[in-house]
Write an enzyme that holds these catalytic residues in place. Structure first.
Site, short mmCIF file in Angstrom:
data_model
loop_
_atom_site.label_atom_id
_atom_site.label_comp_id
_atom_site.label_asym_id
_atom_site.label_seq_id
_atom_site.Cartn_x
_atom_site.Cartn_y
_atom_site.Cartn_z
N GLY A 151 0.80 -1.22 0.00
CA GLY A 151 0.00 0.00 0.00
C GLY A 151 0.83 1.27 0.00
N GLY A 169 1.59 2.59 -9.91
CA GLY A 169 2.06 3.83 -9.27
C GLY A 169 1.43 5.06 -9.92
CG ASP A 170 2.28 5.87 -13.84
OD1 ASP A 170 3.11 6.48 -13.14
OD2 ASP A 170 2.60 5.17 -14.80
#
Lengths: 308, 308
Positions: B225, B251-252
């Site tokens: 997380g 991540g984006d």
């Protein structure tokens, strides 16, 4: 002119990486783009030798546009005319990843665009027209999806009907089928010969290949040169020493040399010497698919041709 | 609108091969092309969430043309406007080779085109103009050759001057320099944090990153997380269970969720829950860089956010 057929042309990319490690992320340190596909390589070498050449086959999409632009680049003593048939599917990419720590290359080849039956028909019409002006034709490489597996057999027969000598350089089932149409010359390597005949002995395998339909067989043996079985005799031609370098395109240079010697009416031993010297000069060139002219001139008189 | 900056955009190719073996020749069984570069991924996810977005950065050559065509494809609830600056050098390709026997991916990233100082100036003018209409800006990814290493620091300062909140997602020296200009939020992963601070303890490293200039740090911890250190408090947010799949673009998606929650005025715990759920839904999607909307809706109420 000499016609070369490249049904599965490619945009060839060469990537250099410090070291290739599966499952890692690599920063590519150098990228080179060039027109790829055996028939295009053969045509570029023939044009560099001074022959007027025409290339046909398929090209499409943004990769096809880049391929055609690269093909038009550069000046050569002979002409290179683009008669590729435009299709909607994008020309495939092939990627060679060179590991700089070992010099070894890992190859990733896209399958190529799906060719529709209308596009295949367009190609066949173009081929028939181009054959009328051709002194020889080379049928080179793999078949893209959608092209019938018996394509080369059909193209060999049409060349015969037009009285144009035909060289076939392919592998697997397209080669097996193509042989039945009796091409004038085939140029397999040892892997392709073994896959075709089940024999790893080049002399036995080449002999079997002639029985399957080829009038002549010029088997490329990598650094060991060429073994040729022809109606005029059987010869081995070998370079004077091991030539270090990048073997990409060496087989296509041998094809170009065999065609060029054939059209100049050279006897078989001279054709083979030219093929071995040009192959070795291609291995020696810094860029894959080009040849080192000085090395070619130097190696040509040193090739040993012996009757086998 | 939300502005995202992608200075080193890429045409992302995904190749599937039955098994990747160094030094062998592979027939690629499946090819997928999509627009790549972190800022473009962030914008696509934001537009899918209903936000109007504008992308800028650089694109050029045939690969740039393909990238822009793919970017324009598809319908989304929010708009995605292409304000990329056209340059002469071709947009880089990035290639992910997926080994079907293990599911693991090997990445090959081209370095990107050389950007001239005139092109950099053009970009800066475009950026200044676009900032005037932006509610937030995300500066994402690596710098192409030719762009000054302090580029992000300059772009952060200009965003501050225009009173536009700015998120920075990069690594290495561009991150180090960018931090000194005090971005509102940075979103490093654990590898980037360790490279920046020398510490493999995320809490310690994120705390150090705030001392270096970031107002807030949202550190993505992969399947564990997100850890966020903000002026309002420190939180950990974690998915309810391990989500199997392809982590490319996760991540984006977290960046897009953080921006979206920020603009909606959500409190930090709700922004983090959205970021974790959207990341996990991206891992779950069959195509890298897209997200599974059903999985997102299902996971959102299940994310555990705890004060740390």
């Amino acid at each position: 002119m000499i016609l070369t057929v490249t049904l599965n042309a490619a945009l060839d990319l060469t990537y250099r990486v410090p070291r290739l490690r599966p499952h890692a992320t690599h920063r590519v340190t150098h990228v080179a783009e060039r027109p790829g596909g055996k028939g295009l390589n053969v045509a570029r070498v023939l044009a560099a030798l001074g022959h007027d050449t025409v290339v046909t086959g398929f090209a499409g999409g943004p990769t096809g546009t880049t391929l055609r632009r690269l093909l038009a680049d550069g000046s050569r003593p002979g002409t290179l005319t683009d008669e590729l048939v435009t299709i909607t599917g994008p020309t495939r990419r092939t990627i060679g990843v060179v590991d700089e720590s070992t010099g070894e290359s890992t190859q990733l080849n896209e399958p190529g665009p799906e060719v529709t039956s209308e596009q295949w028909t367009s190609f066949c019409e173009r081929y028939a027209r181009l054959l009328r002006g051709a002194r020889a034709v080379a049928l080179c490489g793999s078949l893209p999806p959608g092209v019938p597996v018996g394509a080369y057999a059909q193209l060999v027969r049409e060349a015969h009907a037009a009285r144009v000598p035909v060289l076939l350089d392919t592998s697997g089932e397209p080669l097996r089928r193509g042989l039945a149409a009796r091409p004038d010359l085939v140029k397999p390597n040892t892997t392709e010969l073994a896959a075709l005949t089940g024999s790893t002995d080049p002399l036995r395998a080449a002999s079997d290949t002639r029985r399957r339909g080829a009038r002549a067989v010029a088997a490329t043996l990598g650094p060991d040169g060429i073994l040729a079985l022809t109606p005029d005799g059987t010869w081995r031609a070998a370079p004077p020493r091991r030539i270090p370098g990048n073997p990409t395109g060496a087989g296509d240079s041998a094809t170009a040399a065999l065609l060029s010697g054939w059209l100049e009416g050279l006897p078989w031993p001279d054709r083979l010497a030219r093929a071995v010297a040009l192959s070795a000069a291609t291995v020696r060139a810094p860029v894959a698919g080009e040849f080192d002219r000085e090395a070619y001139e130097e190696l040509l008189p040193q090739v040993k041709v012996t009757e086998a």
